[in-house]
Each structure stands twice: as structure tokens, then as C-alpha cells.
Design a protein around this motif. Structure first.
Motif, PDB file in Angstrom:
ATOM      1  N   VAL A  41       0.858  -1.189   0.000  1.00 13.48           N
ATOM      2  CA  VAL A  41       0.000   0.000   0.000  1.00 13.48           C
ATOM      3  C   VAL A  41       0.890   1.233   0.000  1.00 13.48           C
ATOM      4  CG1 VAL A  41      -1.780   1.294   1.223  1.00 13.48           C
ATOM      5  CG2 VAL A  41      -1.828  -1.204   1.243  1.00 13.48           C
ATOM      6  N   ASP A  42       0.676   2.117  -0.959  1.00 16.71           N
ATOM      7  CA  ASP A  42       1.422   3.374  -1.050  1.00 16.71           C
ATOM      8  C   ASP A  42       0.507   4.515  -0.605  1.00 16.71           C
ATOM      9  OD1 ASP A  42       3.595   2.022  -2.084  1.00 16.71           O
ATOM     10  OD2 ASP A  42       2.944   2.304  -4.157  1.00 16.71           O
ATOM     11  N   ALA A  43       0.967   5.264   0.368  1.00 21.81           N
ATOM     12  CA  ALA A  43       0.193   6.414   0.838  1.00 21.81           C
ATOM     13  C   ALA A  43       0.168   7.498  -0.234  1.00 21.81           C
ATOM     14  CB  ALA A  43       0.789   6.950   2.131  1.00 21.81           C
ATOM     15  N   ALA A  44      -0.882   8.319  -0.196  1.00 24.46           N
ATOM     16  CA  ALA A  44      -0.992   9.401  -1.175  1.00 24.46           C
ATOM     17  C   ALA A  44       0.010  10.511  -0.919  1.00 24.46           C
ATOM     18  CB  ALA A  44      -2.413   9.962  -1.174  1.00 24.46           C
ATOM     19  N   GLY A  45       0.536  10.596   0.310  1.00 22.85           N
ATOM     20  CA  GLY A  45       1.503  11.632   0.655  1.00 22.85           C
ATOM     21  C   GLY A  45       2.082  11.369   2.032  1.00 22.85           C
ATOM     22  N   SER A  76       1.599  13.451   4.771  1.00 22.41           N
ATOM     23  CA  SER A  76       0.870  14.082   5.869  1.00 22.41           C
ATOM     24  C   SER A  76       0.276  13.019   6.781  1.00 22.41           C
ATOM     25  CB  SER A  76      -0.237  14.968   5.318  1.00 22.41           C
ATOM     26  OG  SER A  76      -1.243  14.173   4.713  1.00 22.41           O
ATOM     27  N   PRO A  77       0.040  13.349   8.054  1.00 18.55           N
ATOM     28  CA  PRO A  77      -0.569  12.369   8.981  1.00 18.55           C
ATOM     29  C   PRO A  77      -1.899  11.829   8.473  1.00 18.55           C
ATOM     30  CG  PRO A  77       0.305  14.244  10.192  1.00 18.55           C
ATOM     31  CD  PRO A  77       0.407  14.601   8.744  1.00 18.55           C
ATOM     32  N   GLU A  78      -2.687  12.688   7.846  1.00 18.21           N
ATOM     33  CA  GLU A  78      -3.986  12.252   7.328  1.00 18.21           C
ATOM     34  C   GLU A  78      -3.808  11.230   6.211  1.00 18.21           C
ATOM     35  OE1 GLU A  78      -6.535  14.922   4.828  1.00 18.21           O
ATOM     36  OE2 GLU A  78      -7.829  14.842   6.610  1.00 18.21           O
ATOM     37  N   GLU A  79      -2.878  11.482   5.304  1.00 17.13           N
ATOM     38  CA  GLU A  79      -2.638  10.550   4.196  1.00 17.13           C
ATOM     39  C   GLU A  79      -2.031   9.247   4.691  1.00 17.13           C
ATOM     40  OE1 GLU A  79      -1.838  13.751   0.574  1.00 17.13           O
ATOM     41  OE2 GLU A  79      -0.271  13.357   2.059  1.00 17.13           O
ATOM     42  N   GLN A  80      -1.185   9.311   5.701  1.00 15.64           N
ATOM     43  CA  GLN A  80      -0.625   8.097   6.275  1.00 15.64           C
ATOM     44  C   GLN A  80      -1.708   7.275   6.985  1.00 15.64           C
ATOM     45  OE1 GLN A  80       2.452   6.834   5.961  1.00 15.64           O
ATOM     46  NE2 GLN A  80       3.040   8.533   4.613  1.00 15.64           N
ATOM     47  N   ALA A  81      -2.648   7.955   7.655  1.00 12.75           N
ATOM     48  CA  ALA A  81      -3.745   7.255   8.325  1.00 12.75           C
ATOM     49  C   ALA A  81      -4.648   6.559   7.301  1.00 12.75           C
ATOM     50  CB  ALA A  81      -4.546   8.231   9.183  1.00 12.75           C
ATOM     51  N   ASP A  82      -4.881   7.200   6.157  1.00 14.47           N
ATOM     52  CA  ASP A  82      -5.665   6.554   5.092  1.00 14.47           C
ATOM     53  C   ASP A  82      -4.998   5.255   4.649  1.00 14.47           C
ATOM     54  OD1 ASP A  82      -7.389   8.648   5.238  1.00 14.47           O
ATOM     55  OD2 ASP A  82      -6.690   9.650   3.409  1.00 14.47           O
ATOM     56  N   ARG A  84     -13.502   8.024   5.842  1.00 14.66           N
ATOM     57  CA  ARG A  84     -12.726   9.234   6.122  1.00 14.66           C
ATOM     58  C   ARG A  84     -13.099  10.407   5.239  1.00 14.66           C
ATOM     59  NH1 ARG A  84      -8.599   8.291   9.367  1.00 14.66           N
ATOM     60  NH2 ARG A  84      -7.408  10.058   8.549  1.00 14.66           N
ATOM     61  N   GLY A  85     -14.075  10.189   4.349  1.00 15.23           N
ATOM     62  CA  GLY A  85     -14.540  11.287   3.530  1.00 15.23           C
ATOM     63  C   GLY A  85     -13.846  11.356   2.178  1.00 15.23           C
ATOM     64  N   VAL A  86     -14.279  12.320   1.389  1.00 15.13           N
ATOM     65  CA  VAL A  86     -13.753  12.481   0.034  1.00 15.13           C
ATOM     66  C   VAL A  86     -12.345  13.058   0.101  1.00 15.13           C
ATOM     67  CG1 VAL A  86     -14.117  13.587  -2.196  1.00 15.13           C
ATOM     68  CG2 VAL A  86     -16.083  12.807  -0.848  1.00 15.13           C
ATOM     69  N   ARG A  87     -11.480  12.537  -0.732  1.00 14.22           N
ATOM     70  CA  ARG A  87     -10.093  12.982  -0.793  1.00 14.22           C
ATOM     71  C   ARG A  87      -9.764  13.459  -2.218  1.00 14.22           C
ATOM     72  NH1 ARG A  87     -10.454  12.825   4.044  1.00 14.22           N
ATOM     73  NH2 ARG A  87      -9.250  11.520   5.485  1.00 14.22           N
ATOM     74  N   THR A  88      -8.773  14.321  -2.285  1.00 17.79           N
ATOM     75  CA  THR A  88      -8.259  14.707  -3.608  1.00 17.79           C
ATOM     76  C   THR A  88      -7.446  13.567  -4.207  1.00 17.79           C
ATOM     77  OG1 THR A  88      -8.162  17.011  -2.890  1.00 17.79           O
ATOM     78  CG2 THR A  88      -6.905  16.417  -4.865  1.00 17.79           C
ATOM     79  N   THR A  89      -6.621  12.940  -3.391  1.00 23.28           N
ATOM     80  CA  THR A  89      -5.850  11.768  -3.800  1.00 23.28           C
ATOM     81  C   THR A  89      -6.040  10.684  -2.750  1.00 23.28           C
ATOM     82  OG1 THR A  89      -3.868  12.650  -2.719  1.00 23.28           O
ATOM     83  CG2 THR A  89      -4.114  13.069  -5.087  1.00 23.28           C
ATOM     84  N   TYR A  90      -5.967   9.447  -3.206  1.00 19.23           N
ATOM     85  CA  TYR A  90      -6.226   8.309  -2.332  1.00 19.23           C
ATOM     86  C   TYR A  90      -5.002   7.389  -2.286  1.00 19.23           C
ATOM     87  CZ  TYR A  90     -11.156   9.670  -2.695  1.00 19.23           C
ATOM     88  OH  TYR A  90     -12.344  10.361  -2.641  1.00 19.23           O
ATOM     89  N   PRO A  91      -4.869   6.615  -1.198  1.00 22.59           N
ATOM     90  CA  PRO A  91      -3.786   5.613  -1.191  1.00 22.59           C
ATOM     91  C   PRO A  91      -4.015   4.592  -2.288  1.00 22.59           C
ATOM     92  CG  PRO A  91      -5.305   5.235   0.637  1.00 22.59           C
ATOM     93  CD  PRO A  91      -5.696   6.541   0.024  1.00 22.59           C
TER      94      PRO A  91
END
Length: 553
Positions: free
Chosen positions: A97-101, A103-109, A358-365
Motif C-alpha cells: 500500500v502506497d500512501a498518497a503523501g 501528511s498524517p492524514e494521508e498516512q492514516a488513510d 474518512r470522507g472524500v479525498r483529492t488523492t487516495y492511497p
């Protein structure tokens, strides 16, 4: 029960209906158009019937085509094997799994997706999702579960492709068959994987469409082979009757021939005659039908795996290199399959799971199926050492991770390169201290001391000194080569003269033999002979001296 998430809308405008996500909507049932009962169109198959099935599928009636595809997998063991090989090759690949970025939020996704992967739901379903490799498409239903306000796919169930059909206007929008007609698939409810062997309408992109013709012709060969083997070795029964025999007697003769084959006995009038003709010597080549069947197996392997060497024993003139090339071809296909199915899983599972939780994201994992690129750690470490010596700053943590080594745990002693200890009385890092490693022969010899501080015995000191000082042979070599330039000049002189006088490479080539013959090697021969004699003599003396001391001891 978890609280109801806010309404979410799929990218194409379809809303996510939470009640629909939790229950099965595409299960087969008795009395429904989605029945588990299947037809068997492969029975009595001929080119005309096969053409009708394929044309009907193009027009939207796909049921017979998918029934035929399933029968081909069941009846042709070679096709079953190579399709299974191609699907299992992807199933055996690691899943990351590759995180989208960062940031803590992207890592949590990304962590949410990783936690779901640990349940094994995707690994169990991956083989069924890859059913699209043969049939062109697969549709697996997602049954979601909610625990502690968390939405995750609980099961991903394979659904019969006969229970779906493409929109007959565009041939691309997949719809679910119901008793009331077809309806659009709900958002976030199905993993729809389309795996095209060629460009065009999705229904024409499956491998089975091409394999079906080969299966038909191979099936003809197998049938003819079985008929041949059934009659091979059995004598031909030939009945003869005269020109004036009655129809009743002819029927008696025919019945007798039948009884001779089944019961080995029969009765005929005396005027008739039965002959047994041996057919063994007049048969067709016994490998004719096998060759035809094997030919089609090779074509199947090429169509499914892109090569033949990893499935069929084929002799080649390139040795193991040919097998390696063929295996690389299969590796390329495996990588492409993994990328395609990864894209489908990210679209139909990862995106809705993040949206629901977690809601709508601009980019996803992203889920990535496949082996990482091979890294030669030894080359990377060597390059890092050279760059570091040139002043280039390189991250130690990155190099450790690139080499695949773990970081030391808390309290664990880190690994270090060992260095020679300083001699007693010498301060660590003392610049004035001689470096014994660089020139052992010229380093001063200090008496060895015991751990208690006293000197060791003189024998140990003498042994250490003999190890550090050059022996007689070393000194003889040094003396012989003191005037090496005077020895080499007579040998090199003719070559130097040739190079100075030559005007072109051709002149050097033409005069090289004469220059070699003019070289004076007598001085070098004399020195080497004396050195060899002296070394041999010195060795004999030292050997006898050691033997004498041992005898005295």
C-alpha cells in the motif's frame, strides 16, 4: 450499529446506498433469471454453431458464450492449466500500500487499507477477480460490514458472468440481469474487472473468444484419435453373398456380422461367406492426431502465456538462453496483469473504503501488486562510499533501508567496523605513532608484554621479530633488482629505436619482428640465473638449519 455516514456520490453520479452495501443483491435464486443451472453448448459443437454463439454475444446475448467458456476450461486440461498459471502468478505476488503523501492524514488513510489487507479478504478474492483474463470480464460483489463505525469489505463473492450483460446500445455499461429486466450496478457494490486481450468491445476482448476456435479443431482431432484407437487392431469383418441372394438372406448376413463383433458368433446360409481382414498394416500414421492436438496446445500457450518453453518441452538452438527469454516474456505479462488488476481494486475497493470512513479525498492511497524492482545493494554501497569520499552528503538511514537492513532497537549495540587497537602506552589516534599496517618491515619492534605487564619470553619476541623482518630470499630479490633499469634498457632499446624512426603504424608492424630479435636479454638472463641459484641455496641452508635445531631439541 455504526452511525449512518453522510450521503456520498460516486464519480459517475451514482449515490452510495448504505443499506444496499450491507446485503447481497446479485445472488442466484430459484425461479430467477440468475439460476445456477447451465447449458452445455459445447456438445455437438461445429464451426457453424460456434459462429452463431460468438455473433450472439456481440449482439448482447452472452449466456451461451460464457457457458461455452466454462465448458472449455473444464474439458481442455491444457487451457485449464495455462489460464490457472497466469492467474496464480499474479495471486502469488506481494501486495503493498502506497500512501498518497506524507501528511498524517494521508498516512492514516494508508494504514486503514493495510489493516483491511491483513484480514485476507482480497487474497481470497483475487483469483476470482482474475477470471476476467479468460472470459474478458468478471464481476464480484462486495458485502460490506460495519463495526465501530468502520466500513470494510467483509466478503468479495464471485458472481456468474451470465447474470450480467452489457448495455446493448453502447456495449460497455455492465448491468445486472433481473426478472424485471436489467438495472445499473449500484455504486461501491461490485469489483468489475475488464481484462482485454485486444482492443475493441469488452465482450470481444476475452482470451476465450480466440481459444474457442482452437478448442473446436483440437476437439475434432481428439475425437478422430479416439475412434482410431477404438478400432485399431480389430479385424475387419467382410460378408459376401451371391448375386441371386434374397433380401432376407442379406439381413441374416448383416445380423451375423453384428453378432460376430459383439458376441463373437453368428449364423449365415451355407452359400454366404465371411472374411476377417487384418488392418494393422494399412493404418494412417499413429501420431497424426496427436501432432494436431499438440500443435493447438502450443498455440494456446502462445495466446495465454506469450510463449511455450515454460509449459511445453521444446528443443531449441539457444540453450538455456531461449528458456530465459521465454520466461521473461511471461514475467512481462504477469507484471501487466498485476498493474491492471491493481487499478481495478483501487477504483472499486480502496476509493469507496476511504470515502465511507474518512470522507472524500483529492488523492487516495493505492494498492500495488507486484514485486519491487531488484536493487543491487553492493553496487549502491560502493557508489555511496565513492561519493562520500568526494564530499557528497548521503543519508545513512536511506542507505540502510535500501540495503534492506533493520534499524537497531533501543538498547541494542550498533554494528561497527572493527579497527586495530593501539599498542600499549600509545594514545588513541596519536599522529606520531607509526602505522605498522602500512610498512611492517620498517616499523620499530617493541617487546611484547603480557596482560600482567611483564615481558613475554624471548622466544615469543624472536618469533614476532622474524614475522616482521624480511627473510633472505626477500633480500636477494631486492639486491637483484637494484639495477633493474640497466637490465631493461638493452631489451627495450630496439623497440624505442623502431618507434622513433617509424612514420606510420604499418612501419611499426613491419619492423617489430626484427626489433624483437635484436633485443639483448643476456644481462637479465644472467641476473635471474644467479638469483635463482642463490635462492635455492639459501632455502636449502635454512631448511637444514631448522631440521638440525629440531633434532637437537
Amino acid at each position: 450499529m455504526a452511525t449512518k455516514p453522510p450521503p456520498l456520490v460516486w464519480a459517475d453520479g451514482r449515490p452510495m446506498i448504505m443499506d444496499t452495501l450491507r446485503r447481497e443483491i446479485a445472488a442466484p435464486s430459484v425461479g430467477s433469471v440468475r439460476s445456477i443451472q447451465s447449458g452445455h453448448p459445447a456438445q455437438g459443437m461445429d464451426p457453424r454453431k460456434l459462429g452463431q454463439i460468438l455473433r450472439a454475444a456481440e449482439g448482447g446475448d452472452e449466456i451461451a458464450y460464457f457457458e461455452l467458456a466454462e465448458e472449455i476450461e473444464e474439458k481442455d486440461l491444457h487451457i485449464l492449466s495455462i489460464l490457472g498459471t497466469r492467474k496464480r502468478a499474479v495471486c502469488a505476488l506481494p501486495i503493498e500500500v502506497d500512501a498518497a503523501g506524507d501528511s498524517p492524514e494521508e498516512q492514516a488513510d494508508a494504514d486503514l487499507v493495510r489493516d483491511w489487507l491483513d484480514t485476507g479478504a482480497l487474497e481470497l478474492a483475487l483469483f476470482d477477480i482474475l477470471d476476467a483474463i479468460g472470459k474478458g470480464r468478471s464481476a464480484c460483489e462486495i458485502i460490506w460490514k460495519t463495526t465501530a463505525q468502520l466500513w470494510t469489505p467483509d466478503r468479495i463473492k464471485w458472481r456468474d458472468p451470465r447474470h450480467f450483460e452489457y448495455d446493448r446500445t453502447t456495449g460497455e455499461d455492465l448491468r445486472l440481469r433481473t426478472n424485471e429486466g436489467t438495472k445499473r450496478l449500484p455504486a461501491a457494490k461490485f469489483v468489475v474487472h475488464e481484462h482485454k486481450a485486444k482492443s475493441g468491445l469488452p465482450i470481444r476482448g476475452g482470451l476465450m473468444r480466440a481459444l474457442a476456435w482452437g478448442y473446436l479443431f483440437k476437439n475434432y482431432a481428439i475425437k478422430d484419435w479416439v475412434i482410431f484407437l477404438e478400432g485399431y487392431g480389430h479385424p475387419l469383418r467382410l460378408g459376401k453373398y451371391g448375386p441371386n441372394e434374397t433380401e432376407a438372406n442379406k439381413r441374416i448376413l448383416a445380423n451375423a456380422l453384428t453378432q460376430l463383433g459383439a458376441d463373437a458368433w453368428g449364423t449365415i446360409p451355407e452359400t454366404m461367406k465371411v472374411e476377417f481382414i487384418d488392418r494393422k498394416a494399412g493404418t494412417a500414421p499413429n501420431d497424426l492426431w496427436r501432432s494436431k492436438a499438440e500443435f493447438w496446445d502450443l498455440q494456446f500457450s502462445k495466446a495465454v502465456l506469450g510463449q511455450t518453453n515454460t509449459t511445453d518441452a521444446q528443443a531449441g538452438g539457444l540453450g538455456s538462453g531461449q528458456a530465459n527469454v521465454h520466461n521473461d516474456v511471461r514475467g512481462d505479462i504477469m507484471d501487466a496483469d498485476a498493474k491492471l488488476v491493481s487499478a481495478t481494486i483501487n477504483r472499486d475497493i480502496v476509493v469507496p473504503m476511504i470515502m465511507l470512513n474518512r470522507g472524500v479525498r483529492t488523492t487516495y492511497p493505492r494498492i500495488r501488486i507486484g514485486r519491487p524492482d531488484e536493487i543491487d545493494a553492493a553496487i549502491d554501497i560502493a557508489n555511496a562510499k565513492e561519493l562520500a569520499a568526494m564530499g557528497v552528503k548521503i543519508g545513512g538511514t536511506q542507505m540502510r533501508e535500501r540495503a534492506g537492513l533493520p534499524a537497531p532497537e533501543e538498547g541494542e549495540e550498533p554494528l561497527q567496523v572493527s579497527t586495530p587497537s593501539n599498542s600499549p602506552g600509545e594514545a588513541p589516534g596519536d599522529a606520531a605513532a607509526p602505522d605498522i599496517r602500512k610498512n611492517p618491515a620498517s616499523a620499530p619492534l617493541e617487546p611484547f608484554k603480557s596482560p600482567t605487564g611483564g615481558n613475554q619470553d624471548q622466544g615469543a619476541v624472536a618469533a614476532a621479530q622474524s614475522e616482521r623482518q624480511p627473510d633472505g630470499i626477500d633480500r636477494a630479490i631486492d639486491e637483484a633488482l637494484d639495477d633493474w633499469q640497466a637490465l631493461v634498457d638493452p631489451m627495450r632499446g630496439p623497440i624505442d629505436a623502431l618507434l622513433e624512426s617509424a612514420e606510420s603504424l604499418e612501419d611499426v608492424r613491419d619492423g617489430l619482428i626484427n626489433a624483437l630479435q635484436a633485443m639483448d636479454v643476456s644481462a637479465m638472463q644472467s641476473v635471474l640465473a644467479r638469483a635463482g641459484f642463490g635462492s635455492r641455496l639459501l632455502g636449502d641452508i635454512e631448511a637444514r638449519g631448522e631440521g638440525g635445531e629440531a633434532a637437537d631439541g
